[in-house]
Design a protein around this motif. Structure first.
Motif, PDB file in Angstrom:
ATOM      1  N   LYS A 108       0.832  -1.195   0.000  1.00 56.92           N
ATOM      2  CA  LYS A 108       0.000   0.000   0.000  1.00 56.92           C
ATOM      3  C   LYS A 108       0.871   1.251   0.000  1.00 56.92           C
ATOM      4  O   LYS A 108       1.837   1.346   0.738  1.00 56.92           O
ATOM      5  CB  LYS A 108      -0.910   0.005   1.226  1.00 56.92           C
ATOM      6  CG  LYS A 108      -1.864   1.193   1.253  1.00 56.92           C
ATOM      7  CD  LYS A 108      -2.772   1.110   2.449  1.00 56.92           C
ATOM      8  CE  LYS A 108      -3.710   2.316   2.491  1.00 56.92           C
ATOM      9  NZ  LYS A 108      -4.606   2.278   3.663  1.00 56.92           N
ATOM     10  N   THR A 111      -0.463   8.125   1.440  1.00 57.88           N
ATOM     11  CA  THR A 111      -0.833   9.393   0.834  1.00 57.88           C
ATOM     12  C   THR A 111       0.294  10.399   1.009  1.00 57.88           C
ATOM     13  O   THR A 111       0.877  10.514   2.073  1.00 57.88           O
ATOM     14  CB  THR A 111      -2.102   9.947   1.497  1.00 57.88           C
ATOM     15  OG1 THR A 111      -3.165   9.017   1.291  1.00 57.88           O
ATOM     16  CG2 THR A 111      -2.492  11.289   0.896  1.00 57.88           C
ATOM     17  N   THR A 142     -12.482   8.384   1.802  1.00 55.26           N
ATOM     18  CA  THR A 142     -11.507   7.601   1.039  1.00 55.26           C
ATOM     19  C   THR A 142     -11.941   7.549  -0.415  1.00 55.26           C
ATOM     20  O   THR A 142     -13.024   7.023  -0.729  1.00 55.26           O
ATOM     21  CB  THR A 142     -11.374   6.181   1.596  1.00 55.26           C
ATOM     22  OG1 THR A 142     -10.925   6.244   2.948  1.00 55.26           O
ATOM     23  CG2 THR A 142     -10.353   5.391   0.787  1.00 55.26           C
ATOM     24  N   LYS A 144     -11.312   5.801  -3.689  1.00 55.56           N
ATOM     25  CA  LYS A 144     -10.672   4.548  -4.063  1.00 55.56           C
ATOM     26  C   LYS A 144     -11.238   4.052  -5.388  1.00 55.56           C
ATOM     27  O   LYS A 144     -12.290   4.503  -5.855  1.00 55.56           O
ATOM     28  CB  LYS A 144     -10.874   3.498  -2.979  1.00 55.56           C
ATOM     29  CG  LYS A 144     -12.328   3.189  -2.660  1.00 55.56           C
ATOM     30  CD  LYS A 144     -12.435   2.237  -1.493  1.00 55.56           C
ATOM     31  CE  LYS A 144     -13.899   1.968  -1.143  1.00 55.56           C
ATOM     32  NZ  LYS A 144     -14.026   1.018  -0.002  1.00 55.56           N
ATOM     33  N   ASN A 146      -9.865   1.782  -9.243  1.00 52.96           N
ATOM     34  CA  ASN A 146      -8.843   1.044  -9.978  1.00 52.96           C
ATOM     35  C   ASN A 146      -8.512   1.755 -11.272  1.00 52.96           C
ATOM     36  O   ASN A 146      -9.316   2.546 -11.796  1.00 52.96           O
ATOM     37  CB  ASN A 146      -9.304  -0.394 -10.254  1.00 52.96           C
ATOM     38  CG  ASN A 146     -10.510  -0.437 -11.181  1.00 52.96           C
ATOM     39  OD1 ASN A 146     -10.382  -0.500 -12.397  1.00 52.96           O
ATOM     40  ND2 ASN A 146     -11.720  -0.391 -10.600  1.00 52.96           N
ATOM     41  N   THR A 172      -1.419   9.611  -4.359  1.00 54.23           N
ATOM     42  CA  THR A 172      -1.167   8.201  -4.110  1.00 54.23           C
ATOM     43  C   THR A 172      -0.877   7.533  -5.453  1.00 54.23           C
ATOM     44  O   THR A 172      -0.897   8.188  -6.504  1.00 54.23           O
ATOM     45  CB  THR A 172      -2.367   7.535  -3.403  1.00 54.23           C
ATOM     46  OG1 THR A 172      -1.989   6.237  -2.968  1.00 54.23           O
ATOM     47  CG2 THR A 172      -3.567   7.428  -4.330  1.00 54.23           C
ATOM     48  N   SER A 174      -1.333   3.747  -7.934  1.00 54.84           N
ATOM     49  CA  SER A 174      -2.029   2.469  -8.087  1.00 54.84           C
ATOM     50  C   SER A 174      -1.062   1.319  -7.828  1.00 54.84           C
ATOM     51  O   SER A 174       0.140   1.415  -8.090  1.00 54.84           O
ATOM     52  CB  SER A 174      -2.641   2.346  -9.482  1.00 54.84           C
ATOM     53  OG  SER A 174      -1.642   2.427 -10.487  1.00 54.84           O
ATOM     54  N   THR A 179      -5.413  -1.147  -8.305  1.00 50.07           N
ATOM     55  CA  THR A 179      -6.251  -0.490  -7.304  1.00 50.07           C
ATOM     56  C   THR A 179      -5.490   0.653  -6.631  1.00 50.07           C
ATOM     57  O   THR A 179      -4.266   0.665  -6.578  1.00 50.07           O
ATOM     58  CB  THR A 179      -6.720  -1.484  -6.231  1.00 50.07           C
ATOM     59  OG1 THR A 179      -5.580  -2.044  -5.572  1.00 50.07           O
ATOM     60  CG2 THR A 179      -7.554  -2.591  -6.855  1.00 50.07           C
ATOM     61  N   PHE A 180      -6.266   1.618  -6.110  1.00 53.07           N
ATOM     62  CA  PHE A 180      -5.671   2.741  -5.393  1.00 53.07           C
ATOM     63  C   PHE A 180      -6.611   3.173  -4.279  1.00 53.07           C
ATOM     64  O   PHE A 180      -7.812   2.877  -4.287  1.00 53.07           O
ATOM     65  CB  PHE A 180      -5.404   3.923  -6.333  1.00 53.07           C
ATOM     66  CG  PHE A 180      -6.645   4.555  -6.898  1.00 53.07           C
ATOM     67  CD1 PHE A 180      -7.313   5.568  -6.213  1.00 53.07           C
ATOM     68  CD2 PHE A 180      -7.163   4.130  -8.110  1.00 53.07           C
ATOM     69  CE1 PHE A 180      -8.466   6.142  -6.720  1.00 53.07           C
ATOM     70  CE2 PHE A 180      -8.323   4.699  -8.634  1.00 53.07           C
ATOM     71  CZ  PHE A 180      -8.973   5.704  -7.937  1.00 53.07           C
ATOM     72  N   SER A 181      -6.047   3.905  -3.330  1.00 55.28           N
ATOM     73  CA  SER A 181      -6.834   4.437  -2.222  1.00 55.28           C
ATOM     74  C   SER A 181      -6.192   5.733  -1.759  1.00 55.28           C
ATOM     75  O   SER A 181      -4.981   5.781  -1.537  1.00 55.28           O
ATOM     76  CB  SER A 181      -6.877   3.422  -1.071  1.00 55.28           C
ATOM     77  OG  SER A 181      -7.608   3.939   0.024  1.00 55.28           O
ATOM     78  N   GLU A 183      -6.810   8.938   1.001  1.00 62.73           N
ATOM     79  CA  GLU A 183      -7.563   9.574   2.079  1.00 62.73           C
ATOM     80  C   GLU A 183      -7.543  11.082   1.897  1.00 62.73           C
ATOM     81  O   GLU A 183      -6.480  11.678   1.727  1.00 62.73           O
ATOM     82  CB  GLU A 183      -6.974   9.194   3.442  1.00 62.73           C
ATOM     83  CG  GLU A 183      -7.294   7.775   3.865  1.00 62.73           C
ATOM     84  CD  GLU A 183      -7.017   7.553   5.339  1.00 62.73           C
ATOM     85  OE1 GLU A 183      -6.331   8.403   5.949  1.00 62.73           O
ATOM     86  OE2 GLU A 183      -7.481   6.540   5.877  1.00 62.73           O
ATOM     87  N   GLU A 229     -16.321   4.276  -5.154  1.00 67.00           N
ATOM     88  CA  GLU A 229     -15.286   3.617  -5.954  1.00 67.00           C
ATOM     89  C   GLU A 229     -15.356   4.104  -7.396  1.00 67.00           C
ATOM     90  O   GLU A 229     -16.436   4.211  -7.981  1.00 67.00           O
ATOM     91  CB  GLU A 229     -15.460   2.097  -5.892  1.00 67.00           C
ATOM     92  CG  GLU A 229     -14.261   1.346  -6.430  1.00 67.00           C
ATOM     93  CD  GLU A 229     -14.228  -0.089  -5.924  1.00 67.00           C
ATOM     94  OE1 GLU A 229     -13.665  -0.923  -6.662  1.00 67.00           O
ATOM     95  OE2 GLU A 229     -14.758  -0.364  -4.829  1.00 67.00           O
TER      96      GLU A 229
END
Length: 314
Positions: A108, A111, A142, A144, A146, A172, A174, A179-181, A183, A229
């Motif tokens: 992961k 941020t 969040t 998030k 892809n 951030t 991927s 995928t990415f996330s 905050e 998402e």
């Protein structure tokens, strides 16, 4: 004061890969002209090339370069270049042979707070009073989703996903599976939110050239979209060949340095290394077209927006 943009007077149907490389770019046997590779040049270098061309220049460039203002201290007349019997076409970056990226990321990504100083009370920007419903806590939501290839549907790793506001720039990347996330503090969320997505530079098959596979894209997302998402489709860069000139718009873009607005004239002087209130040392320059610019700053930025941010420390 006016802003200058590139203008595609005539697009060319010839193939870049079939031209003969030389010190100026490549030579086209069909029209017996040197074709300059603008994709390797800065906006300042392109402006200088056009001024020295005496109205005759053929180039290879990207769609993004057509939409980004050139840096030029002198406002000149529009260029009108003579080209004839040239058909339009575009070359997709996906036709190039691309080597595998050396970057691998399996964990992961935290941020990155690129810019986090408080907004000056004298800045005139668009800010909505409403806030989105947080999805993770009372203070953050969040964002998030892809990132996938728009043609093949495969996941794209190490895409850089950036939320851009005047107060903060949050980043951030991927992961291996796309995928990415990210905050985001709730007080950074507006009705219109700008997400910029950029991609890795790859090496050519011979290892001698840098190649951008996917095009940078700005998304203006609602509170609902950024709170749920989201799927980002990575689109191959479009390359264009043809006769190039210039055109002008009457209104200047907005320039923000350390969250404070500075004059476009000073910004252009700084690009030329001249004395100015603008400081470009150790700065990254981000340019946004109308839709994203207005979402970030307001209607005053209808002619575009530059944000100067500190380069990340190594």
């Amino acid at each position: 004061m006016k802003s200058k943009f590139l203008k595609l007077n005539k697009a060319c149907s010839e193939q870049w890969d079939t031209m003969k490389p030389n010190e100026k770019g490549s030579f086209c046997d069909v029209c017996a002209k040197n074709v300059i590779d603008f994709t390797e040049l800065s906006t300042l270098e392109i402006s200088e090339k056009i001024k020295k061309s005496k109205g005759e220049i053929c180039a290879r460039l990207t769609k993004t370069q057509l939409e980004t203002p050139l840096i030029d201290l002198e406002i000149q007349k529009n260029y009108k270049l003579p080209y004839s019997n040239i058909a339009a076409t575009v070359l997709l970056a996906s036709t190039l042979a691309i080597g595998n990226t050396a970057y691998a990321q399996n964990e992961k990504v935290p941020t990155e707070f690129v810019q986090n100083t408080e907004l000056s009370s004298t800045s005139k920007i668009k800010r909505n009073q409403t806030k989105s419903t947080p999805t993770t806590s009372d203070d953050f939501i969040t964002f998030k989703g892809n990132v996938k290839d728009s043609q093949e549907g495969k996941p794209v790793k190490n895409a850089k996903i950036t939320l851009v506001t005047v107060q903060k720039i949050l980043t951030t990347h991927s992961l291996e599976d796309g995928t990415f996330s990210l905050e985001i503090p709730v007080d950074c969320i507006d009705d219109a939110n700008v997400i910029r997505v950029t991609y890795n530079v790859e090496k050519s098959e011979d290892g001698k050239r840098d190649i951008r596979v996917y095009d940078t894209k700005d998304y203006v997302l609602s509170k609902e979209e950024i709170s749920s998402e989201y799927t980002i489709e990575a689109t191959p860069i479009v390359y264009i060949l043809g006769g190039i000139g210039g055109h002008y718009v009457e209104k200047d873009p907005v320039i923000l340095q350390n969250q404070k607005r500075i004059s476009y004239k000073d910004f252009r002087k700084a690009q030329y290394g001249k004395k100015s209130s603008c400081n470009l040392e150790n700065k990254d320059v981000m340019y946004f077209e109308r839709a994203a610019a207005v979402a970030i700053y307001g209607k005053e930025a209808e002619a575009g927006l530059y944000i100067l941010v500190d380069k990340p420390t190594k």
